[in-house]
Design an enzyme around this catalytic site. Structure first.
Site, mmCIF file in Angstrom:
data_model
loop_
_atom_site.group_PDB
_atom_site.id
_atom_site.type_symbol
_atom_site.label_atom_id
_atom_site.label_comp_id
_atom_site.label_asym_id
_atom_site.label_seq_id
_atom_site.Cartn_x
_atom_site.Cartn_y
_atom_site.Cartn_z
ATOM 1 N N LYS A 125 -26.313 -33.650 -6.447
ATOM 2 C CA LYS A 125 -24.780 -33.618 -5.866
ATOM 3 C C LYS A 125 -24.735 -32.224 -5.015
ATOM 4 O O LYS A 125 -23.737 -31.577 -4.867
ATOM 5 C CB LYS A 125 -23.544 -33.815 -6.684
ATOM 6 C CG LYS A 125 -23.932 -35.026 -7.348
ATOM 7 C CD LYS A 125 -22.475 -35.009 -8.447
ATOM 8 C CE LYS A 125 -22.813 -36.571 -9.032
ATOM 9 N NZ LYS A 125 -22.521 -37.722 -8.185
ATOM 10 N N CYS A 126 -25.917 -31.709 -4.239
ATOM 11 C CA CYS A 126 -25.720 -30.470 -3.653
ATOM 12 C C CYS A 126 -26.124 -30.813 -2.168
ATOM 13 O O CYS A 126 -26.697 -31.840 -1.713
ATOM 14 C CB CYS A 126 -27.249 -29.870 -4.067
ATOM 15 S SG CYS A 126 -27.463 -28.079 -3.360
ATOM 16 N N GLY A 127 -25.728 -29.827 -1.393
ATOM 17 C CA GLY A 127 -25.806 -29.942 0.166
ATOM 18 C C GLY A 127 -27.260 -29.852 0.587
ATOM 19 O O GLY A 127 -27.707 -30.219 1.421
#
EC number: 1.11.1.22
Length: 154
Positions: free
Chosen positions: A33-35
């Protein structure tokens, strides 16, 4: 301190030592769930390009940065396979910094600075030693990363 050989995969089974013995290994702390999560695509491409030449990519899920890897092992595996077609090894979730830093990351970081975010990369040579470290913003298709991989592969 040598590269730890007792590593556990995301499904809870021991990683066979021969998977990484005498191989060039790229360890990457990963999160769903990271950029930077789209870097999975580039890691898959690296695996396809260099896997048969002796590169092993190992993702290490970590929830220490913004709680961006909260999922269970099954959720992580399903996400990475469905969204990015990840076929390389994922280890069990680990701490990469702090008092509970895993033995693997104690070895990788050594006396260096803490990991700054998800998708930090460590390249290990065939001799089991760290040959290069790349920050999270270094994309898998970066020319310096590819050059280091090619040099390590010989």
């Amino acid at each position: 301190m040598p590269l730890p050989t007792s590593l556990t995969t995301l499904d809870g089974t021991p990683l066979a030592p021969e998977v990484i013995a005498d191989k060039v290994v790229l360890f990457v702390n990963v999160a769903s769930k990271c950029g930077l999560t789209p870097q999975y695509s580039g890691l898959v491409a690296l695996d396809k390009a260099y896997g048969e030449k002796g590169l092993v990519i190992i993702g290490v899920p970590c929830n220490q940065f913004g709680a961006q890897e909260p999922g269970s092992p099954e959720e992580i595996k399903d996400f990475t396979k469905t969204k990015y077609d990840v076929d390389f090894t994922l280890l069990e979730k680990q701490d990469v910094n702090g008092p509970n830093r895993s033995p693997l990351y104690q070895f990788l970081v050594g006396d260096g600075e803490d990991i700054s975010w998800n998708f930090g990369k460590f390249l290990i040579g065939r001799d089991g030693q760290v040959v290069a470290r790349f920050d999270p913003q270094t994309k898998p298709d970066d020319t310096n990363l590819k050059a280091a991989i090619e040099k390590a592969l010989g």
